[in-house]
Scaffold this motif. Structure first.
Motif, short mmCIF file in Angstrom:
data_model
loop_
_atom_site.label_atom_id
_atom_site.label_comp_id
_atom_site.label_asym_id
_atom_site.label_seq_id
_atom_site.Cartn_x
_atom_site.Cartn_y
_atom_site.Cartn_z
N UNK A 136 0.83 -1.20 0.00
CA UNK A 136 0.00 0.00 0.00
C UNK A 136 0.87 1.26 0.00
N UNK A 137 1.98 1.22 0.74
CA UNK A 137 2.86 2.39 0.76
C UNK A 137 3.54 2.61 -0.58
N UNK A 138 3.86 1.53 -1.30
CA UNK A 138 4.39 1.70 -2.65
C UNK A 138 3.35 2.37 -3.55
N UNK A 139 2.11 1.96 -3.41
CA UNK A 139 1.04 2.60 -4.18
C UNK A 139 0.92 4.07 -3.81
N UNK A 140 1.09 4.37 -2.53
CA UNK A 140 1.05 5.76 -2.07
C UNK A 140 2.15 6.57 -2.73
N UNK A 141 3.37 6.02 -2.77
CA UNK A 141 4.50 6.72 -3.40
C UNK A 141 4.20 7.01 -4.87
N UNK A 142 3.59 6.05 -5.55
CA UNK A 142 3.33 6.20 -6.98
C UNK A 142 2.17 7.13 -7.29
N UNK A 143 1.18 7.19 -6.44
CA UNK A 143 -0.01 7.97 -6.74
C UNK A 143 -0.05 9.34 -6.05
N UNK A 144 0.83 9.57 -5.13
CA UNK A 144 0.82 10.85 -4.41
C UNK A 144 1.18 12.00 -5.36
N UNK A 145 0.49 13.09 -5.22
CA UNK A 145 0.85 14.32 -5.93
C UNK A 145 1.90 15.03 -5.06
N UNK A 146 3.16 14.83 -5.41
CA UNK A 146 4.23 15.37 -4.58
C UNK A 146 4.31 16.88 -4.75
N UNK A 147 4.45 17.58 -3.65
CA UNK A 147 4.59 19.02 -3.69
C UNK A 147 5.91 19.38 -4.36
N UNK A 148 5.83 20.17 -5.42
CA UNK A 148 7.05 20.56 -6.13
C UNK A 148 7.75 21.69 -5.37
N UNK A 149 9.06 21.55 -5.26
CA UNK A 149 9.85 22.57 -4.59
C UNK A 149 10.42 23.53 -5.61
#
Length: 333
Positions: free
Chosen positions: A131-144
């Protein structure tokens, strides 16, 4: 030679800034010098450090394991470094085909030239690795605002390797003295982890790696000093193809190559080494540096986070001091 190179670490141990340290130096022609001192653990039970102890290599995993795996796959024609990660992970941000992450290439992630954040406490979102791998792949990461060194880059690369090979990272042949945990021999202790409620010994220190199953692109590799030196000597003596060597030696973004850092002012490897030197460090107190002009490599392995990271171990001055001492001793031979 090794006694002079080890002097800064021996002083740090005597001053109780770090519990123990192992230093190994190897030349391209096969000469090898290794020494150690101090403790593998202080608590809950004291344990002297030996040359057989395994260290949690932390982010040195990024170069010994992940970068090498990616470059080998590229060498075999199984991936293209300049292709997007979606060529291996088609479901990356699959609900937004225009997502920023879908345009990132393998080379972008290797060189840390993305706008992904440095780190995030992924382990606080759950304890199911899939589930955490899925989280990493689907998360909209905040761009810096501008690129920084990012664990997220290498988390994605690790998942890409798993997809291309169809196997966990630990299935890759790493060589004797290198292994994803738990290691097959005595391990140095790292931190008394507030999350896990115990002193960590033989289990990965990095919380995100642990929550993701212990084998990730950014951490999880354990090694003995002999295993790390064998890897470094291989790099110096033909274990890498010309294309792989070019990738790890050529600047891609600022002072970063594919996976590694090149020498720059104030870096961890000291200033006495040649300009053709690459290196990488690990949070637990580890590091590896390779000077191609001299045909020399050295690794400093410490347990500087034991029993806590919340202490000034002096590691940021110890590393360059050790590099300078190793080069000075080498030149005096």
């Amino acid at each position: 030679m090794i006694a002079a190179a080890f002097a800064p670490a021996r002083e740090a141990i005597a001053a109780a800034r770090i519990p123990g340290a192992t230093l190994g130096v190897v030349s391209a022609d096969g000469r090898r010098w290794v020494t150690h001192s101090g403790m593998a653990a202080l608590v809950p039970e004291p344990e002297p450090l030996t040359l057989d102890h395994w260290f949690d290599l932390a982010s040195v995993s990024k170069v010994i394991a992940t970068t090498t795996m990616i470059l080998r796959l590229a060498d075999e024609g199984r991936i293209d470094l300049d292709a997007p990660l979606t060529s291996a992970i088609p479901d990356l941000r699959q609900y937004d085909m225009a997502a920023y992450e879908r345009g990132l290439t393998f080379r972008d992630c290797l060189a840390h030239r993305t706008l992904l954040p440095a780190v995030e406490p992924i382990y606080t979102y759950g304890d199911d690795p899939a589930r955490l791998r899925a989280f990493v792949l689907q998360r909209e990461w905040k761009q810096i605002a501008e690129p920084v060194y990012s664990d997220i880059n290498f988390l994605l690369l690790g998942i890409a390797i798993e997809r291309v090979t169809g196997a966990p990272l630990g299935a890759w042949p790493l060589g004797k003295g290198l292994s994803y945990g738990p290691p097959p021999g005595p391990a140095v202790a790292t931190e008394r982890c507030m999350w896990r409620g115990r002193v960590l010994k033989g289990e990965v220190h990095d919380e995100n790696c642990a929550a993701l199953g212990g084998q990730t692109g950014h951490a999880g590799l354990f090694g003995t000093v002999a295993g790390v030196l064998d890897f470094a000597q291989g790099v110096l003596t033909g274990a890498f193809s010309d294309a792989m060597l070019d990738a790890i030696r050529t600047p891609q973004y600022a002072h970063r190559t594919c996976g590694w850092e090149r020498k720059f002012a104030g870096w961890s490897g000291g200033q006495a080494c040649s300009d053709e030197t690459i290196g990488h460090t690990g949070f637990t107190g580890t590091g590896l540096w390779i000077d191609f002009d001299r045909g020399l490599a050295w690794t400093l392995l410490t347990n500087r986070v034991h029993p806590t990271r919340h202490f000034d171990s002096g590691i940021f001055t110890l590393r360059p001091a050790t590099g300078d001492a190793a080069i000075t001793a080498w030149e005096a031979l």
